[in-house]
Design an enzyme around this catalytic site. Structure first.
Site, PDB file in Angstrom:
ATOM      1  N   ASN A 119      36.965   8.373   3.210  1.00  0.00           N
ATOM      2  CA  ASN A 119      35.993   8.053   2.158  1.00  0.00           C
ATOM      3  C   ASN A 119      35.941   9.199   1.164  1.00  0.00           C
ATOM      4  O   ASN A 119      36.372  10.313   1.464  1.00  0.00           O
ATOM      5  CB  ASN A 119      34.603   7.841   2.753  1.00  0.00           C
ATOM      6  CG  ASN A 119      34.125   9.019   3.584  1.00  0.00           C
ATOM      7  OD1 ASN A 119      34.290   9.026   4.799  1.00  0.00           O
ATOM      8  ND2 ASN A 119      33.575  10.033   2.948  1.00  0.00           N
ATOM      9  N   HIS A 457      36.094  19.807  14.611  1.00  0.00           N
ATOM     10  CA  HIS A 457      36.499  21.006  13.880  1.00  0.00           C
ATOM     11  C   HIS A 457      37.930  21.378  14.273  1.00  0.00           C
ATOM     12  O   HIS A 457      38.158  22.280  15.067  1.00  0.00           O
ATOM     13  CB  HIS A 457      35.543  22.166  14.183  1.00  0.00           C
ATOM     14  CG  HIS A 457      34.121  21.867  13.829  1.00  0.00           C
ATOM     15  ND1 HIS A 457      33.049  22.448  14.473  1.00  0.00           N
ATOM     16  CD2 HIS A 457      33.588  21.036  12.891  1.00  0.00           C
ATOM     17  CE1 HIS A 457      31.924  21.992  13.950  1.00  0.00           C
ATOM     18  NE2 HIS A 457      32.233  21.136  12.993  1.00  0.00           N
ATOM     19  N   THR A 503      33.488  24.930   7.994  1.00  0.00           N
ATOM     20  CA  THR A 503      33.529  24.512   6.587  1.00  0.00           C
ATOM     21  C   THR A 503      33.427  25.684   5.630  1.00  0.00           C
ATOM     22  O   THR A 503      34.189  25.782   4.660  1.00  0.00           O
ATOM     23  CB  THR A 503      32.408  23.495   6.296  1.00  0.00           C
ATOM     24  OG1 THR A 503      32.531  22.394   7.195  1.00  0.00           O
ATOM     25  CG2 THR A 503      32.483  22.996   4.869  1.00  0.00           C
TER      26      THR A 503
END
Length: 523
Positions: A119, A457, A503
């Protein structure tokens, strides 16, 4: 190099968005085309679905990002909507298992919880927004500390990191106080219990507008911005190949998933920032096959538990009025209430783990009403310890040209094993988790190790290195060895053993790569 370079970016998550923004800000004549195989879920591209107030609309957004397991697409693959594969860990909402058990499924017997999102915004659309920074041996050794600190600071700016979120919660402060009593003397100064840094913007009502790729895109997501005029986002567009003539990349071949027409898009620079499995898969399918591609796969094993907070102990550090205030704040936004989230970060030598402790007034599962902890006045914490996985060549995703997946790419097989070293650290981390739980209250769910892949992760499969010696895919500036104008991005570049949400680290690496790309293209 042309005076008006065109840059193609594969993937619309926080990493691809970092490259898009910094390249357009640094190159006033450049144009960026970003390709995303999945749909745009929100009006603002890349916004977190956590910000959608309507529960049904939020669920529809998550459903649309579940790739081959989403609604009608599942049926087209012959996968029943209710199918559950024996032994598999259910993918989280907004993600889809790579090994989903249907035609064209990946093979991940040793890594069964491996999952992805498809997405606009990538995993950023479903992200927990946790943004801890790497420390000690988690850091990349060939990036100096001063430069690294600057890269982290820029990454925090791009991601709207809040270091003191939940800091005003009396309940959260009491939890930190109890954890400090248990662990404070064992960790270095500055690495004891504290609030978890998160990405988002606090709102006047005490809620958070959670960050996604949208905040990284910034002005690129604003149609009125001058930068937006040079930025194009194509959703439902699958990059089939990175085309190249010897060492020089010439562009990408893409398929419009609405019409199934293919076309070639010329580019002066290509950035591949899909994820740790599909990015190396695309390189492999394109005939770009460094020795280390797909290898050195790591994540961090996770042990979780749930604890009912002990009222007597909590009352030593927080008042009933503070508890009432926390419950009232959570009630203002029941769709996504702000909870007190604490942590003990990774440090060496005595705490080579990351602990996260999230407060909730209810447990994540239904307790029997007769359970002693049912309806606990002070609530509960859901806790997880992340441990290290040492990078090994043998832990890898490999690709088979003779066996195509549901998208027509060389299919993936994941090979992964926890060694004695990891098992020893998992045992140590589990004991630390038990100590934390006993300091806070009573276990209502005992510590348990989640299946491989559960962290989401995934790292190392396009790892960066300081020498082209076969143990890395990219150089210290994220450029693929042997190619003049091909950059890779994402968690897959992280070459170290880490324990925390990656991140922030990956965005910092992307900042370095983007700055170098600006210098290269502007030369």
């Amino acid at each position: 190099m042309t005076t008006s370079p065109t840059i193609a970016i594969v993937g619309s998550g926080p990493i691809g968005s970092t490259y898009a923004r910094l390249l357009l800000e640094g190159l006033p004549d450049a144009n960026v085309i970003m390709f995303e195989a999945g749909p745009q879920l929100t009006e603002i591209p890349g916004e977190s679905v956590r910000n959608i107030p309507d529960p049904e609309e939020k669920e529809r957004a998550r459903e649309r990002s579940q790739g081959p397991q989403a609604g009608a697409f599942r049926k087209s693959l012959g996968i029943p909507e209710s199918a559950v594969v024996e032994g598999m860990f259910t993918a989280r909402g907004g993600t889809h298992l790579l090994d989903f058990g249907g035609p064209g499924s990946a093979y991940a017997d040793t890594f069964p919880a491996a999952a992805a999102s498809t997405n606009v915004g990538g995993m950023g659309a479903h992200w927990t927004c946790a943004t801890p920074a790497p420390a000690f041996s988690e850091r990349i050794p060939f990036i100096g500390d001063d430069e690294w600190d600057g890269l982290i600071a820029k990454a925090e700016e791009l991601l709207h990191v809040q270091r003191s979120a939940f800091g005003d919660s009396g309940v959260g402060a009491a939890i930190r106080a109890l954890l400090t009593e248990e662990f404070g003397s064992e960790v270095p100064e500055g690495y004891g219990p504290g609030t978890l840094p998160v990405s988002g913007d606090p709102q006047p009502d005490g809620s958070m507008r959670w960050a996604g790729a949208d905040v990284v895109l910034g002005p690129l997501a604003d149609p009125s911005s001058d930068l937006a005029e040079r930025f194009e986002l194509r959703d439902l567009t699958l990059v089939r190949r990175v085309e190249h003539d010897g060492p020089r990349v010439t562009g990408v071949t893409v398929e419009d998933l609405r019409t199934h027409e293919t076309s070639f898009v010329a580019a002066d620079l290509v950035v591949v920032a899909a994820d740790a499995f599909r990015s190396p898969q695309l390189l492999w399918a394109s005939g770009i096959r460094p020795t280390a591609l797909g290898h050195y796969l790591t994540e961090h094993p996770v042990v979780i538990s749930t604890v009912a907070l002990d009222g007597e102990r909590m009352s030593r550090h927080a008042t009933e009025e503070q508890l009432d205030a926390e419950l009232a704040r959570r009630a203002t936004n029941p769709a996504d209430p702000v909870a007190a989230v604490n942590r003990i970060p990774f440090s060496e030598p005595n705490h080579p783990f990351s602990l996260q402790v999230m407060y909730a007034e209810n447990p994540p599962f239904q307790l029997d009403p007769t359970h002693p902890a049912a309806g606990n006045r002070w609530g509960y914490v859901n806790m997880g310890y992340g441990m290290r996985k040492s990078p090994r060549f043998e832990d890898a995703v490999t690709f088979d040209d003779g066996d195509l997946d549901y998208r027509g790419f060389p299919n993936m097989t994941i090979h992964y094993e926890l060694t004695e070293k990891e098992n020893a650290e998992i045992a140590d981390g589990t004991e630390h988790l038990r100590r934390a739980g006993q300091a806070l209250g009573t276990f209502v769910a005992e510590p348990r190790l989640l299946p491989n892949g559960s962290s989401l992760h995934y790292q190392g499969t396009m790892r960066m290195g300081d020498a082209d010696d076969g143990t890395s895919v990219a150089d210290p500036y994220s450029r693929v060895w042997g190619h003049e104008n091909l950059i890779v991005g994402g968690n897959a570049l992280i070459p170290t053993a880490t324990t925390m949400n990656p991140t922030l680290m990956s965005v910092a690496i992307a900042v370095r790569g983007a700055r170098q790309a600006v210098a290269d293209l502007g030369a």
